[in-house]
Each structure stands twice: as structure tokens, then as C-alpha cells.
Design a protein around this motif. Structure first.
Motif, PDB file in Angstrom:
ATOM      1  N   ARG A  33       2.398  19.233   0.271  1.00 24.01           N
ATOM      2  CA  ARG A  33       2.875  18.170   0.942  1.00 24.01           C
ATOM      3  C   ARG A  33       3.680  17.435  -0.070  1.00 24.01           C
ATOM      4  O   ARG A  33       4.523  16.795   0.475  1.00 24.01           O
ATOM      5  CB  ARG A  33       1.570  17.335   1.359  1.00 24.01           C
ATOM      6  CG  ARG A  33       0.892  17.855   2.498  1.00 24.01           C
ATOM      7  CD  ARG A  33      -0.299  16.683   3.034  1.00 24.01           C
ATOM      8  NE  ARG A  33       0.232  15.581   3.117  1.00 24.01           N
ATOM      9  CZ  ARG A  33      -0.470  14.656   2.807  1.00 24.01           C
ATOM     10  NH1 ARG A  33      -1.592  14.513   2.184  1.00 24.01           N
ATOM     11  NH2 ARG A  33       0.054  13.391   3.055  1.00 24.01           N
ATOM     12  N   GLU A  72       7.398  15.707   0.867  1.00 28.92           N
ATOM     13  CA  GLU A  72       7.870  14.476   0.569  1.00 28.92           C
ATOM     14  C   GLU A  72       9.096  14.450  -0.243  1.00 28.92           C
ATOM     15  O   GLU A  72      10.080  13.568   0.015  1.00 28.92           O
ATOM     16  CB  GLU A  72       6.760  13.577  -0.118  1.00 28.92           C
ATOM     17  CG  GLU A  72       5.545  13.622   0.684  1.00 28.92           C
ATOM     18  CD  GLU A  72       5.728  12.447   1.953  1.00 28.92           C
ATOM     19  OE1 GLU A  72       6.485  11.684   2.011  1.00 28.92           O
ATOM     20  OE2 GLU A  72       4.820  12.645   2.701  1.00 28.92           O
ATOM     21  N   PRO A  97       8.428  12.930   7.392  1.00 19.63           N
ATOM     22  CA  PRO A  97       7.144  13.791   7.034  1.00 19.63           C
ATOM     23  C   PRO A  97       5.801  13.276   7.801  1.00 19.63           C
ATOM     24  O   PRO A  97       5.552  12.025   7.735  1.00 19.63           O
ATOM     25  CB  PRO A  97       6.941  13.753   5.709  1.00 19.63           C
ATOM     26  CG  PRO A  97       8.382  13.292   4.971  1.00 19.63           C
ATOM     27  CD  PRO A  97       8.834  12.420   6.179  1.00 19.63           C
ATOM     28  N   ARG A  98       5.116  14.165   8.505  1.00 20.79           N
ATOM     29  CA  ARG A  98       3.960  13.936   9.058  1.00 20.79           C
ATOM     30  C   ARG A  98       3.287  15.302   9.598  1.00 20.79           C
ATOM     31  O   ARG A  98       3.624  16.229   9.517  1.00 20.79           O
ATOM     32  CB  ARG A  98       4.266  13.086  10.230  1.00 20.79           C
ATOM     33  CG  ARG A  98       4.752  13.680  11.506  1.00 20.79           C
ATOM     34  CD  ARG A  98       4.662  12.730  12.664  1.00 20.79           C
ATOM     35  NE  ARG A  98       5.126  13.263  13.843  1.00 20.79           N
ATOM     36  CZ  ARG A  98       4.494  14.029  14.855  1.00 20.79           C
ATOM     37  NH1 ARG A  98       3.135  14.460  14.706  1.00 20.79           N
ATOM     38  NH2 ARG A  98       5.312  14.433  15.945  1.00 20.79           N
ATOM     39  N   TYR A  99       1.768  15.121   9.763  1.00 23.89           N
ATOM     40  CA  TYR A  99       1.160  16.170  10.245  1.00 23.89           C
ATOM     41  C   TYR A  99       1.767  16.361  11.861  1.00 23.89           C
ATOM     42  O   TYR A  99       1.896  15.405  12.458  1.00 23.89           O
ATOM     43  CB  TYR A  99      -0.192  15.805  10.174  1.00 23.89           C
ATOM     44  CG  TYR A  99      -0.859  16.320   8.918  1.00 23.89           C
ATOM     45  CD1 TYR A  99      -1.169  17.524   8.418  1.00 23.89           C
ATOM     46  CD2 TYR A  99      -0.963  15.113   8.081  1.00 23.89           C
ATOM     47  CE1 TYR A  99      -1.793  17.533   7.048  1.00 23.89           C
ATOM     48  CE2 TYR A  99      -1.619  15.365   6.812  1.00 23.89           C
ATOM     49  CZ  TYR A  99      -1.879  16.625   6.398  1.00 23.89           C
ATOM     50  OH  TYR A  99      -2.375  16.705   5.079  1.00 23.89           O
ATOM     51  N   TRP A 100       1.541  17.449  12.163  1.00 21.37           N
ATOM     52  CA  TRP A 100       1.993  17.999  13.471  1.00 21.37           C
ATOM     53  C   TRP A 100       0.979  18.770  14.171  1.00 21.37           C
ATOM     54  O   TRP A 100       0.939  20.198  14.252  1.00 21.37           O
ATOM     55  CB  TRP A 100       3.455  18.797  13.431  1.00 21.37           C
ATOM     56  CG  TRP A 100       4.513  18.114  13.045  1.00 21.37           C
ATOM     57  CD1 TRP A 100       4.881  17.945  11.673  1.00 21.37           C
ATOM     58  CD2 TRP A 100       5.461  17.380  13.782  1.00 21.37           C
ATOM     59  NE1 TRP A 100       5.833  17.047  11.797  1.00 21.37           N
ATOM     60  CE2 TRP A 100       6.217  16.824  12.977  1.00 21.37           C
ATOM     61  CE3 TRP A 100       5.570  17.295  15.340  1.00 21.37           C
ATOM     62  CZ2 TRP A 100       7.443  16.009  13.473  1.00 21.37           C
ATOM     63  CZ3 TRP A 100       6.675  16.621  15.712  1.00 21.37           C
ATOM     64  CH2 TRP A 100       7.664  15.875  14.898  1.00 21.37           C
ATOM     65  N   TYR A 120      -0.316  21.772   9.707  1.00 22.07           N
ATOM     66  CA  TYR A 120       0.888  21.638   9.558  1.00 22.07           C
ATOM     67  C   TYR A 120       1.581  20.442   9.355  1.00 22.07           C
ATOM     68  O   TYR A 120       1.510  19.347   9.900  1.00 22.07           O
ATOM     69  CB  TYR A 120       1.539  22.077  11.043  1.00 22.07           C
ATOM     70  CG  TYR A 120       2.744  22.512  11.330  1.00 22.07           C
ATOM     71  CD1 TYR A 120       3.051  23.884  11.421  1.00 22.07           C
ATOM     72  CD2 TYR A 120       3.918  21.511  10.992  1.00 22.07           C
ATOM     73  CE1 TYR A 120       4.330  24.330  11.471  1.00 22.07           C
ATOM     74  CE2 TYR A 120       5.301  22.317  11.242  1.00 22.07           C
ATOM     75  CZ  TYR A 120       5.295  23.530  11.570  1.00 22.07           C
ATOM     76  OH  TYR A 120       6.652  24.051  11.850  1.00 22.07           O
ATOM     77  N   TYR A 121       2.189  20.259   8.088  1.00 23.19           N
ATOM     78  CA  TYR A 121       2.860  18.998   7.638  1.00 23.19           C
ATOM     79  C   TYR A 121       4.368  19.452   7.491  1.00 23.19           C
ATOM     80  O   TYR A 121       4.772  20.246   6.389  1.00 23.19           O
ATOM     81  CB  TYR A 121       2.122  18.750   6.211  1.00 23.19           C
ATOM     82  CG  TYR A 121       2.709  17.160   5.727  1.00 23.19           C
ATOM     83  CD1 TYR A 121       2.122  16.070   6.166  1.00 23.19           C
ATOM     84  CD2 TYR A 121       3.590  17.159   4.928  1.00 23.19           C
ATOM     85  CE1 TYR A 121       2.398  14.993   5.960  1.00 23.19           C
ATOM     86  CE2 TYR A 121       4.149  15.844   4.408  1.00 23.19           C
ATOM     87  CZ  TYR A 121       3.349  14.885   4.968  1.00 23.19           C
ATOM     88  OH  TYR A 121       3.623  13.674   4.502  1.00 23.19           O
ATOM     89  N   HIS A 165       4.751  22.493   5.041  1.00 27.49           N
ATOM     90  CA  HIS A 165       3.496  23.067   4.277  1.00 27.49           C
ATOM     91  C   HIS A 165       2.537  23.457   5.190  1.00 27.49           C
ATOM     92  O   HIS A 165       2.215  22.562   6.136  1.00 27.49           O
ATOM     93  CB  HIS A 165       3.389  21.885   3.248  1.00 27.49           C
ATOM     94  CG  HIS A 165       1.873  22.354   2.544  1.00 27.49           C
ATOM     95  ND1 HIS A 165       1.870  23.737   1.688  1.00 27.49           N
ATOM     96  CD2 HIS A 165       1.016  22.183   2.570  1.00 27.49           C
ATOM     97  CE1 HIS A 165       0.725  23.652   1.129  1.00 27.49           C
ATOM     98  NE2 HIS A 165      -0.024  22.760   1.561  1.00 27.49           N
ATOM     99  N   PRO A 189      -5.286  16.835   7.426  1.00 26.65           N
ATOM    100  CA  PRO A 189      -6.171  15.630   6.701  1.00 26.65           C
ATOM    101  C   PRO A 189      -7.621  15.604   6.765  1.00 26.65           C
ATOM    102  O   PRO A 189      -8.133  15.640   7.912  1.00 26.65           O
ATOM    103  CB  PRO A 189      -5.206  14.697   7.327  1.00 26.65           C
ATOM    104  CG  PRO A 189      -4.795  15.173   8.777  1.00 26.65           C
ATOM    105  CD  PRO A 189      -4.817  16.714   8.501  1.00 26.65           C
TER     106      PRO A 189
END
Length: 133
Positions: free
Chosen positions: A75, A79, A96-99, A106-107, A123, A128
Motif C-alpha cells: 500500500r 501511496e 488511492p483507496r480500497y476498491w 484491492y488498493y 496492491h 482493511p
């Protein structure tokens, strides 16, 4: 499985420099370069040294964007790619975020390269941690 991807670019040298700078946290490096009358053909590789991403002079400059996702080792690397892309002045499509719609771990970050392609650093890790768990 993808063996390699070739992108036709208006300025292959500028595109290679962009990818090398922005995706350095993912281990991207120049593996080989072939000079042609229209400009360089540049093979870019990850840590294994095998050129899997190629940039070359455009044969047709019509608008044909593609989506390219490059694997990030963490992650933090996603970033770092985001920071480098933002600093380059490119158009950030999604910070950037989780999908979770792709999968819970999935980040990724999405942005435009110099030729307008939708590129991503992703990544695949654990989801999370939920607050309080």
C-alpha cells in the motif's frame, strides 16, 4: 496472463521517463532501448528484469487510450506512486483507496499518463481491518 504490453506514444522518450519516475516504487526500470528513425522503442521491466511494458513512437496519433495496471508491492508503494504522479502534474482520476467492488484487499490509484492512458498502481493485499475488531 499478460506477457507484455506495448503503448504507442506521441513522445516515447517522455513516456518512458514518466513511467520510470512515477512507478519507481514498484521496481520499474529500463531493460532495453532500441533506437529507430521515429524515436526510441523502450522496454521497461519490473524486478525480474523481463521487459513487459514497451513504449514506442505512435504510428497513429488518434485518441486510443488503454488501461494499464502495474502491481505495487505494498500500500505504501501505491501511496508513493500517487505522490509522484501528483507531483508530475498529471490528471489524477482516483486517489488511492480500497476498491471492495473488485475484491476486499484491492488498493489502487488511477491517473493519466502523458498520452491520456488510464494507468493504475494496485496492491492486492488483505482487506482493511475493521474498527474495533
Amino acid at each position: 496472463m499478460i506477457d507484455h504490453l506495448g503503448l504507442q506514444c506521441v513522445d516515447a522518450d517522455a513516456a518512458a521517463s514518466f513511467y520510470l519516475r512515477v512507478f519507481a516504487p514498484c521496481g520499474l526500470r529500463e531493460a532495453m532501448r532500441i533506437d529507430t528513425p521515429g524515436g526510441p522503442v523502450v522496454g521497461l521491466a519490473g524486478p525480474d528484469g523481463h521487459p513487459q511494458l514497451w513504449v514506442s513512437p505512435a504510428e497513429n496519433t488518434g485518441h486510443r487510450p488503454v488501461h494499464l495496471a502495474l502491481a505495487a508491492p505494498s500500500r505504501e508503494a501505491v501511496e508513493e506512486v500517487f505522490a509522484l504522479a501528483r507531483d508530475s502534474g498529471t490528471d489524477i482520476l482516483h486517489e488511492p483507496r480500497y476498491w471492495p467492488e473488485y475484491h476486499p484487499g484491492y488498493y489502487g490509484v488511477f491517473f493519466r499518463d502523458p498520452d491520456g492512458n488510464n494507468v493504475e498502481a494496485v496492491h492486492h493485499g488483505p482487506p482493511p481491518a475493521e474498527p474495533g475488531v
